[in-house]
Enzyme design. Structure first.
Site, PDB file in Angstrom:
ATOM      1  N   LYS A 143       0.803  -1.228   0.000  1.00  0.00           N
ATOM      2  CA  LYS A 143       0.000   0.000   0.000  1.00  0.00           C
ATOM      3  C   LYS A 143       0.836   1.278   0.000  1.00  0.00           C
ATOM      4  O   LYS A 143       0.393   2.317  -0.485  1.00  0.00           O
ATOM      5  CB  LYS A 143      -0.908   0.007   1.233  1.00  0.00           C
ATOM      6  CG  LYS A 143      -2.031  -1.026   1.175  1.00  0.00           C
ATOM      7  CD  LYS A 143      -3.147  -0.556   0.283  1.00  0.00           C
ATOM      8  CE  LYS A 143      -4.358  -1.486   0.339  1.00  0.00           C
ATOM      9  NZ  LYS A 143      -5.409  -1.021  -0.589  1.00  0.00           N
ATOM     10  N   SER A 148      -9.223   1.152   7.962  1.00  0.00           N
ATOM     11  CA  SER A 148      -8.823   0.600   9.250  1.00  0.00           C
ATOM     12  C   SER A 148      -7.608  -0.288   9.052  1.00  0.00           C
ATOM     13  O   SER A 148      -7.143  -0.944   9.953  1.00  0.00           O
ATOM     14  CB  SER A 148      -9.975  -0.206   9.854  1.00  0.00           C
ATOM     15  OG  SER A 148     -10.387  -1.187   8.933  1.00  0.00           O
ATOM     16  N   GLU A 200      -9.313 -14.043  -5.048  1.00  0.00           N
ATOM     17  CA  GLU A 200     -10.196 -13.459  -4.033  1.00  0.00           C
ATOM     18  C   GLU A 200     -10.505 -14.497  -2.970  1.00  0.00           C
ATOM     19  O   GLU A 200     -10.384 -15.693  -3.211  1.00  0.00           O
ATOM     20  CB  GLU A 200     -11.521 -13.031  -4.685  1.00  0.00           C
ATOM     21  CG  GLU A 200     -11.393 -11.825  -5.586  1.00  0.00           C
ATOM     22  CD  GLU A 200     -12.751 -11.360  -6.093  1.00  0.00           C
ATOM     23  OE1 GLU A 200     -13.055 -10.178  -5.941  1.00  0.00           O
ATOM     24  OE2 GLU A 200     -13.496 -12.186  -6.659  1.00  0.00           O
ATOM     25  N   GLY A 247     -15.742 -13.452  -0.656  1.00  0.00           N
ATOM     26  CA  GLY A 247     -15.715 -12.084  -1.172  1.00  0.00           C
ATOM     27  C   GLY A 247     -15.324 -12.053  -2.636  1.00  0.00           C
ATOM     28  O   GLY A 247     -14.411 -11.336  -3.026  1.00  0.00           O
ATOM     29  N   ASP A 264     -16.530 -10.740  -5.268  1.00  0.00           N
ATOM     30  CA  ASP A 264     -17.267  -9.715  -6.009  1.00  0.00           C
ATOM     31  C   ASP A 264     -16.670  -9.436  -7.388  1.00  0.00           C
ATOM     32  O   ASP A 264     -17.407  -9.217  -8.354  1.00  0.00           O
ATOM     33  CB  ASP A 264     -17.325  -8.416  -5.199  1.00  0.00           C
ATOM     34  CG  ASP A 264     -15.951  -8.018  -4.688  1.00  0.00           C
ATOM     35  OD1 ASP A 264     -15.425  -8.721  -3.801  1.00  0.00           O
ATOM     36  OD2 ASP A 264     -15.377  -7.034  -5.185  1.00  0.00           O
ATOM     37  N   SER A 318       1.294  -9.773  -0.714  1.00  0.00           N
ATOM     38  CA  SER A 318       1.011  -8.338  -0.674  1.00  0.00           C
ATOM     39  C   SER A 318       1.276  -7.659   0.660  1.00  0.00           C
ATOM     40  O   SER A 318       1.439  -6.442   0.709  1.00  0.00           O
ATOM     41  CB  SER A 318      -0.429  -8.088  -1.111  1.00  0.00           C
ATOM     42  OG  SER A 318      -1.322  -8.845  -0.324  1.00  0.00           O
TER      43      SER A 318
END
Lengths: 328, 328
Positions: free
Chosen positions: A62, A84, A210, A214, A216, A310
Site C-alpha cells: 500500500k 482501518s 479473491e 468475497g 465480487d 502483498s
C-alpha cells in the site's frame, strides 16, 4: 484483435504511469526481495517467484500507491484517508515523508496497535462509529472543511500506478513469466499489476485471487458489470470489499484473464507453509496467491509464475489463533 | 599484549580456515540477506544488522559447518551424525549434495516432521531410546561397524570454520561493526564467528548469548575451565547443552569478550518483535541475540552491531503455543 481493442480503450492507467511511479518511488520504497523455494516448486510443479511486499515500508504494498499519489500533489497539500487497515498507515507514512499533514478516519473500535502506529507516523486520527456513521461522508466533509485531498485506497490512477510497481520489479528480477498471480480486494493492486505485466510482457496471463466469501470481482467479470455483494466474512481482512472499484474494474475487465477464489482454510494452510518452509510472515490477504497455487486452483505446471505476497501485517496472537483452530 | 598471546596460542581454528570454508560454500550455501529496521534501531539506540540464517538451506546456519566438513572428506565417504535438531538435517542435506550416504541417529520420539525431513534428503534414520541408550555410543559403534565418518555438531575445526562464514558475510556486507552478538549452544557458531570477526576486524567486541537456564559457557568462562550443568530446561532447544565443547571452549575463552543470558520470556518477546515488526520467522534459539538487545543486556547505544539470527525452524503450532502463553 483483442490487443488492439485494449490499446484503443482509454484506460485510467497505462504502462507510462507505472514507469513514472517507479521513478518516484526509487530510493523511497523498498525494492523488496523475490523469494524462490525448491519445496514450493516441487509441490506445485512450476517455477515460482514470490515478491515479498510484506517487507515493504509499512508492511504492505500500500505504501507504493499512497506515496505515488501524495508525492504528485502540490507540496504541502494536506491529505486525508479512511481505512482501518494497511492503507491508513501507508498514507500516514507517505505524508510524513513528503512533509504533509495527514488525517486518517478510523472506526472507534480499531485495534489500539493500528491507531498508535498511525499516530506514530505523525498523522491525526479522527474516529467514527462504524455502526451509525458513514466514513465516506466523514472523509469527504473533513476534506472540504479543511481543504484536504482524499487519498483513496484504490479508486485513483496514481494509486493504481504505484501499486503496479511491485509487479514491475518482480518482472524485471524474475525475467519472463508465463503467469502473474495477484490478490484482489478493491482492485488497485491487480489493476496496476496487470498494467505493468501486459505492458511489458504481452503474452503473460494475469490471474486474480479473491477470498471465496468475497468474490465480487469474479462475479462482476462473469456478469460483465460491477456486482455488489454483502460485506464478506473472511479472515482476509484486506480483501473485505463488497464491490470492485469503478476505475479498477475498467482495467480488470480488459487486462485480467481469470479470477479464482480460495477458502479461509486454504489461506491458513498457505500462511503455515510460508511460515514453516520459507520463514516468512504473511497476512491472510497476502497469502491468497500461494493458497491458490497450493490448492491447485491455478495451472502452474511447468510454468514460470510470479506471485505477489502483498503484506505481512498480522499480530502474532492473531496468527496463533488462526493456526490453532481445528480448520487450520 | 593480549592480542599477541592470542596469536601465539595454537587455536583449533583460524581465519584461514574460515576463508577456505567460504570458498567451499560459495554457490552452495545461500548468502543470506542482512536486515535492518528503523524500529529496532530506535528501540535499542544503535544501528543493528541482522544476519538472517533462518533463510539458510535447511533453515539454519548448521548447513555451513556440515557442508564444509563433509565436502572436505574423501569423495564417497559415508557420514553419520546424532542430533534431534537442525544439525541432523544439515548433515543429511550436505551429504546428499556431495553424493555421500548419511546415517542419522535420532531419538525414537523425535517429531515425525523432523524424521521425514531427514529422510527426505535421502538419509537413513536409526532410532535410539533416549532414556535407556547412549546416542554417542550408538553413533560411534555405527561409525566403526559401517566405516562412517562422524560429523559432530560443533567439536570439529571444519564445522567451526563453516559456521564462521555467516559472520564473515555479515561483516563484509555491513562494513565495520563495533560488536557482534551470537547465540551460544555447544559453541561452534560463536567459535567460528569470533574467529572471523577478530581476524578481520581486530577491535570488534564479540558477545555470546545463552538461555538463562543453560548458561554453561558463561559459568565456564567465569570458572576458567569447562563447567558442566544439568541439562537445561529452556524453549531454546538448539541451545540445550550441558557444557561447552573442548575445542570450542578453547576458542571462546580467548576470543569472546562477554556472555549474557536471556530468559524464555525475553526470547518469546524477541520472536514476537521479529514476527510483527520485521516479518521474520525465527526459532527460539535464533532469537536470543535480539532478545538480549531488547532486554537491554548489551550496550549498543550509538554503536553499529551485528546479530546472528541463527535459524527459523519452529512449527507454526509451536510458535502459537509460545506466544499464547501468559508469560509471552
Amino acid at each position: 484483435m483483442q490487443r488492439t481493442e485494449r490499446a484503443q480503450k482509454r484506460l485510467p492507467v497505462g504502462l507510462d504511469d507505472v514507469l513514472e511511479a517507479a521513478r518516484r518511488l526509487d530510493g523511497v520504497a523498498i525494492r523488496t526481495p523475490v523469494f524462490t523455494s525448491r519445496t514450493l516448486d516441487e509441490r506445485v510443479g512450476g517455477r515460482i517467484f514470490l515478491k515479498a511486499e510484506n517487507f515493504q515500508r509499512g508492511g504492505a504494498f500500500k505504501f507504493r500507491g499512497a506515496y505515488n499519489k501524495i508525492s504528485s500533489l502540490r507540496p504541502g497539500t494536506g491529505v486525508a484517508s479512511y481505512s482501518s487497515g494497511n492503507h491508513a498507515q501507508a498514507v500516514a507514512l507517505a505524508a510524513s515523508l513528503v512533509g504533509s499533514s495527514a488525517v486518517i478516519v478510523m472506526p472507534r473500535d480499531a485495534p489500539e496497535q493500528k491507531v498508535e502506529a498511525t499516530r506514530g507516523y505523525g498523522a491525526e486520527v479522527v474516529f467514527y462509529d462504524r455502526y451509525s456513521e458513514d466514513r465516506d461522508e466523514i472523509g469527504r466533509r473533513l476534506a472540504v472543511e479543511r481543504g484536504l485531498t482524499l487519498v483513496p485506497p484504490y479508486e485513483d490512477p496514481f494509486v493504481m500506478a504505484g501499486q503496479g510497481t511491485a509487479s514491475l520489479e518482480l518482472l524485471e528480477e524474475a525475467g519472463p513469466l508465463e503467469a502473474l498471480v495477484v490478490p484482489v480486494g478493491g482492485g488497485g493492486l491487480i489493476a496496476g499489476s496487470a498494467t505493468a505485466a501486459k505492458g511489458t510482457q504481452g503474452g503473460i496471463e494475469v490471474i486474480g485471487v479473491e477470498p471465496e466469501a468475497g468474490d465480487d470481482t469474479r462475479r462482476s467479470l462473469a456478469a460483465g458489470h460491477r456486482v455488489k455483494i454483502a460485506v464478506p466474512r473472511t479472515i482476509a481482512d484486506g480483501l473485505q470489499v463488497d464491490a470492485p472499484g469503478e476505475l479498477t474494474f475498467e482495467v480488470t475487465r480488459l487486462l485480467v484473464d481469470q479470477i479464482v477464489a480460495v477458502s479461509d482454510e486454504q489461506i491458513v494452510q498457505a500462511m503455515v507453509f510460508l511460515f514453516e518452509r520459507m520463514k516468512l510472515v504473511v497476512e491472510p490477504s497476502g497469502a491468497v496467491g500461494v493458497a491458490a497455487l497450493l490448492a491447485g486452483l491455478v495451472d502452474v505446471s511447468g510454468r514460470r509464475v510470479g506471485v505477489i505476497l502483498s503484506g505481512g501485517n498480522v499480530a502474532a496472537r492473531r496468527f496463533a489463533e488462526l493456526v490453532s483452530e481445528p480448520s487450520g
